[in-house]
Motif scaffolding. Sequence first.
Motif, PDB file in Angstrom:
ATOM      1  N   MET A   1       0.847  -1.190   0.000  1.00 24.06           N
ATOM      2  CA  MET A   1       0.000   0.000   0.000  1.00 24.06           C
ATOM      3  C   MET A   1       0.880   1.237   0.000  1.00 24.06           C
ATOM      4  O   MET A   1       2.051   1.178   0.379  1.00 24.06           O
ATOM      5  N   LYS A   2       0.315   2.365  -0.438  1.00 22.21           N
ATOM      6  CA  LYS A   2       1.090   3.591  -0.428  1.00 22.21           C
ATOM      7  C   LYS A   2       0.774   4.421   0.810  1.00 22.21           C
ATOM      8  O   LYS A   2      -0.328   4.358   1.357  1.00 22.21           O
ATOM      9  N   ALA A   3       1.774   5.192   1.222  1.00 24.21           N
ATOM     10  CA  ALA A   3       1.640   6.043   2.403  1.00 24.21           C
ATOM     11  C   ALA A   3       2.559   7.243   2.252  1.00 24.21           C
ATOM     12  O   ALA A   3       3.564   7.190   1.535  1.00 24.21           O
ATOM     13  N   VAL A   4       2.203   8.336   2.946  1.00 25.86           N
ATOM     14  CA  VAL A   4       3.045   9.527   2.972  1.00 25.86           C
ATOM     15  C   VAL A   4       4.019   9.375   4.134  1.00 25.86           C
ATOM     16  O   VAL A   4       3.601   9.312   5.294  1.00 25.86           O
ATOM     17  N   VAL A   5       5.304   9.321   3.828  1.00 20.90           N
ATOM     18  CA  VAL A   5       6.318   8.965   4.824  1.00 20.90           C
ATOM     19  C   VAL A   5       7.425  10.018   4.861  1.00 20.90           C
ATOM     20  O   VAL A   5       7.771  10.605   3.828  1.00 20.90           O
ATOM     21  N   TYR A   6       7.965  10.248   6.057  1.00 24.51           N
ATOM     22  CA  TYR A   6       9.229  10.994   6.158  1.00 24.51           C
ATOM     23  C   TYR A   6      10.143  10.290   7.156  1.00 24.51           C
ATOM     24  O   TYR A   6       9.671   9.683   8.122  1.00 24.51           O
ATOM     25  N   ASP A   7      11.451  10.361   6.875  1.00 27.93           N
ATOM     26  CA  ASP A   7      12.412   9.692   7.754  1.00 27.93           C
ATOM     27  C   ASP A   7      13.457  10.649   8.319  1.00 27.93           C
ATOM     28  O   ASP A   7      14.470  10.219   8.865  1.00 27.93           O
ATOM     29  N   LYS A   8      13.200  11.953   8.160  1.00 26.49           N
ATOM     30  CA  LYS A   8      14.021  12.971   8.821  1.00 26.49           C
ATOM     31  C   LYS A   8      13.147  14.188   9.060  1.00 26.49           C
ATOM     32  O   LYS A   8      12.064  14.321   8.475  1.00 26.49           O
ATOM     33  N   TYR A   9      13.597  15.090   9.939  1.00 22.52           N
ATOM     34  CA  TYR A   9      12.816  16.265  10.293  1.00 22.52           C
ATOM     35  C   TYR A   9      13.106  17.436   9.360  1.00 22.52           C
ATOM     36  O   TYR A   9      14.121  17.466   8.663  1.00 22.52           O
ATOM     37  N   ALA A  10      12.184  18.404   9.368  1.00 22.58           N
ATOM     38  CA  ALA A  10      12.346  19.630   8.587  1.00 22.58           C
ATOM     39  C   ALA A  10      12.059  20.823   9.492  1.00 22.58           C
ATOM     40  O   ALA A  10      10.984  21.415   9.442  1.00 22.58           O
ATOM     41  N   PRO A  11      13.022  21.190  10.369  1.00 23.64           N
ATOM     42  CA  PRO A  11      12.791  22.301  11.291  1.00 23.64           C
ATOM     43  C   PRO A  11      12.543  23.634  10.586  1.00 23.64           C
ATOM     44  O   PRO A  11      11.993  24.559  11.184  1.00 23.64           O
ATOM     45  N   ASN A  12      12.924  23.719   9.317  1.00 19.41           N
ATOM     46  CA  ASN A  12      12.702  24.947   8.540  1.00 19.41           C
ATOM     47  C   ASN A  12      11.386  24.919   7.760  1.00 19.41           C
ATOM     48  O   ASN A  12      11.139  25.784   6.917  1.00 19.41           O
ATOM     49  N   ASP A  13      10.555  23.900   8.015  1.00 22.03           N
ATOM     50  CA  ASP A  13       9.249  23.748   7.364  1.00 22.03           C
ATOM     51  C   ASP A  13       9.347  23.539   5.858  1.00 22.03           C
ATOM     52  O   ASP A  13       8.403  23.872   5.117  1.00 22.03           O
ATOM     53  N   ASP A  14      10.437  22.960   5.392  1.00 23.96           N
ATOM     54  CA  ASP A  14      10.567  22.605   3.986  1.00 23.96           C
ATOM     55  C   ASP A  14      10.035  21.180   3.805  1.00 23.96           C
ATOM     56  O   ASP A  14      10.791  20.210   3.772  1.00 23.96           O
ATOM     57  N   TYR A  15       8.703  21.069   3.695  1.00 20.50           N
ATOM     58  CA  TYR A  15       8.073  19.757   3.691  1.00 20.50           C
ATOM     59  C   TYR A  15       8.397  18.953   2.434  1.00 20.50           C
ATOM     60  O   TYR A  15       8.478  17.722   2.476  1.00 20.50           O
ATOM     61  N   LYS A  16       8.601  19.634   1.304  1.00 19.99           N
ATOM     62  CA  LYS A  16       8.909  18.929   0.066  1.00 19.99           C
ATOM     63  C   LYS A  16      10.215  18.145   0.170  1.00 19.99           C
ATOM     64  O   LYS A  16      10.389  17.119  -0.497  1.00 19.99           O
ATOM     65  N   SER A  17      11.104  18.620   1.028  1.00 24.23           N
ATOM     66  CA  SER A  17      12.402  17.963   1.148  1.00 24.23           C
ATOM     67  C   SER A  17      12.336  16.653   1.926  1.00 24.23           C
ATOM     68  O   SER A  17      13.274  15.855   1.869  1.00 24.23           O
ATOM     69  N   ILE A  18      11.242  16.418   2.651  1.00 23.84           N
ATOM     70  CA  ILE A  18      11.182  15.212   3.480  1.00 23.84           C
ATOM     71  C   ILE A  18      10.016  14.284   3.151  1.00 23.84           C
ATOM     72  O   ILE A  18      10.097  13.086   3.407  1.00 23.84           O
ATOM     73  N   LEU A  19       8.916  14.806   2.609  1.00 24.36           N
ATOM     74  CA  LEU A  19       7.729  13.981   2.382  1.00 24.36           C
ATOM     75  C   LEU A  19       7.815  13.249   1.052  1.00 24.36           C
ATOM     76  O   LEU A  19       8.148  13.838   0.016  1.00 24.36           O
ATOM     77  N   SER A  20       7.482  11.974   1.067  1.00 23.78           N
ATOM     78  CA  SER A  20       7.413  11.203  -0.166  1.00 23.78           C
ATOM     79  C   SER A  20       6.360  10.111  -0.020  1.00 23.78           C
ATOM     80  O   SER A  20       6.050   9.673   1.096  1.00 23.78           O
ATOM     81  N   VAL A  21       5.804   9.687  -1.133  1.00 21.54           N
ATOM     82  CA  VAL A  21       4.839   8.586  -1.133  1.00 21.54           C
ATOM     83  C   VAL A  21       5.612   7.293  -1.351  1.00 21.54           C
ATOM     84  O   VAL A  21       6.304   7.125  -2.354  1.00 21.54           O
ATOM     85  N   LYS A  22       5.511   6.394  -0.380  1.00 17.10           N
ATOM     86  CA  LYS A  22       6.254   5.143  -0.430  1.00 17.10           C
ATOM     87  C   LYS A  22       5.307   3.954  -0.364  1.00 17.10           C
ATOM     88  O   LYS A  22       4.168   4.063   0.110  1.00 17.10           O
ATOM     89  N   ASP A  23       5.810   2.820  -0.805  1.00 17.69           N
ATOM     90  CA  ASP A  23       5.057   1.573  -0.729  1.00 17.69           C
ATOM     91  C   ASP A  23       5.507   0.812   0.517  1.00 17.69           C
ATOM     92  O   ASP A  23       6.695   0.535   0.685  1.00 17.69           O
ATOM     93  N   ILE A  24       4.548   0.533   1.404  1.00 20.00           N
ATOM     94  CA  ILE A  24       4.860  -0.178   2.648  1.00 20.00           C
ATOM     95  C   ILE A  24       3.882  -1.346   2.803  1.00 20.00           C
ATOM     96  O   ILE A  24       2.833  -1.364   2.151  1.00 20.00           O
ATOM     97  N   PRO A  25       4.180  -2.321   3.667  1.00 18.88           N
ATOM     98  CA  PRO A  25       3.280  -3.467   3.828  1.00 18.88           C
ATOM     99  C   PRO A  25       1.924  -3.059   4.413  1.00 18.88           C
ATOM    100  O   PRO A  25       1.832  -2.147   5.235  1.00 18.88           O
ATOM    101  N   GLU A  26       0.880  -3.763   3.971  1.00 18.09           N
ATOM    102  CA  GLU A  26      -0.441  -3.542   4.550  1.00 18.09           C
ATOM    103  C   GLU A  26      -0.486  -4.113   5.962  1.00 18.09           C
ATOM    104  O   GLU A  26       0.139  -5.140   6.250  1.00 18.09           O
ATOM    105  N   PRO A  27      -1.229  -3.458   6.877  1.00 13.56           N
ATOM    106  CA  PRO A  27      -1.293  -3.955   8.254  1.00 13.56           C
ATOM    107  C   PRO A  27      -2.202  -5.174   8.381  1.00 13.56           C
ATOM    108  O   PRO A  27      -3.151  -5.346   7.605  1.00 13.56           O
ATOM    109  N   THR A  28      -1.906  -5.998   9.362  1.00 11.90           N
ATOM    110  CA  THR A  28      -2.806  -7.079   9.761  1.00 11.90           C
ATOM    111  C   THR A  28      -3.222  -6.806  11.200  1.00 11.90           C
ATOM    112  O   THR A  28      -2.426  -6.303  11.998  1.00 11.90           O
ATOM    113  N   PRO A  29      -4.471  -7.099  11.556  1.00 13.37           N
ATOM    114  CA  PRO A  29      -4.953  -6.700  12.882  1.00 13.37           C
ATOM    115  C   PRO A  29      -4.412  -7.578  14.012  1.00 13.37           C
ATOM    116  O   PRO A  29      -4.321  -8.800  13.870  1.00 13.37           O
ATOM    117  N   LYS A  30      -4.059  -6.920  15.116  1.00 24.97           N
ATOM    118  CA  LYS A  30      -3.829  -7.639  16.357  1.00 24.97           C
ATOM    119  C   LYS A  30      -5.193  -8.091  16.885  1.00 24.97           C
ATOM    120  O   LYS A  30      -6.230  -7.645  16.389  1.00 24.97           O
TER     121      LYS A  30
END
Length: 349
Positions: A1-30
């Motif tokens: 599934m796709k998700a909006v992910v970031y793996d570092k911070y943007a203290p200067n509010d430059d969101y384009k530099s950190i946000l990307s759409v990535k493919d990650i596994p779908e969740p299964t319920p506990k």
Amino acid sequence: MKAVVYDKYAPNDDYKSILSVKDIPEPTPKPNEVVFRVRAAALNYNDIWGMRGQPVPVPLPHISGSDAAGEVVAVGADVTNFKVGDRVVSHSNMSCRVCEACTDGREYDCTKRTIWGFQTGPLWGAYSEFTHLPEVNVAKVPDSVSFDEAAAASMTLLTSWHMLVGRARIRPGQTVLIMGGGSGVGSFGIQIAKLYNCNVIATGSPDKLDKLKELGADFAVDHRKPDWSKEVRQIAKPFGGIDIAFDHIGQTHWNDQLTLLKYGGTLVTCGATTGYDAKTDLRHIFFKGTNILGSTQGTKAELEQGLYWMGKKKIKSIIDSVYSFENAAEAHTKMLTGKGLVGKILLKP
């Protein structure tokens, strides 16, 4: 599934530099969880705090989003109140459910409380095609309420309802000042106060005043004017002053609100978007018997109460705009600037 992910911070509010759409596994319920397909998710200011890494660092890699609505696609073995196909919305206040505060009905006072999509993770938030939550953290959406409306209401309706109904104990006929009425919480604050047949004075920037009246405010005042409080005072004079001030602005307008309250009046606050270091003239507190109440989140029951009235078309979500996951950076920049913004911004897969 796709998700909006970031793996570092943007203290200067430059969101384009950190946000990307990535493919990650779908969740299964506990065993105690439901998994639901996200049809709509809504932005909150805690998304910005998360991307800044302040005031608290959030888990990385991170998926933001505390408000999501959609239909259940899987349930855990111990789930009893939800089934596949149910229409649900998130209740993002995650508490331990066993401490004194929780068992006293004050889950918002739980010292182990976390906000889903802000403090949770890694990779656990609303901005994904599918997500999962404990059964106690989802509520059913009335059939007459759309997924967009439910997502836009989740945290802001809950917060506003708890502020006015749960904390300030609003009563019919009171005079209520709603600060920042064009925001998500402000737009619901206006409607809740009118639901209780109150006199409502709402504030906002000049471009939003007509919209505040459309929402139900009896009066709308430009709070950017230096003498805004004098205008409010004149409006409230025939009603004997302000009974309840509904605040999330904070520092810049705090003391003025205190001066406007009548004897025994209440100021209830859920935030401080202009700063937390507010000046307080104590005379307006002790001499007038003023009540100052803090408020954060609310109970699942309060969310369900608000959703009930949404289902009856007595309260509605105000949706400013809708963005795709791919345009998440633009959406967050719009929320940060607030220019022309009235109501909630949504993200959709």
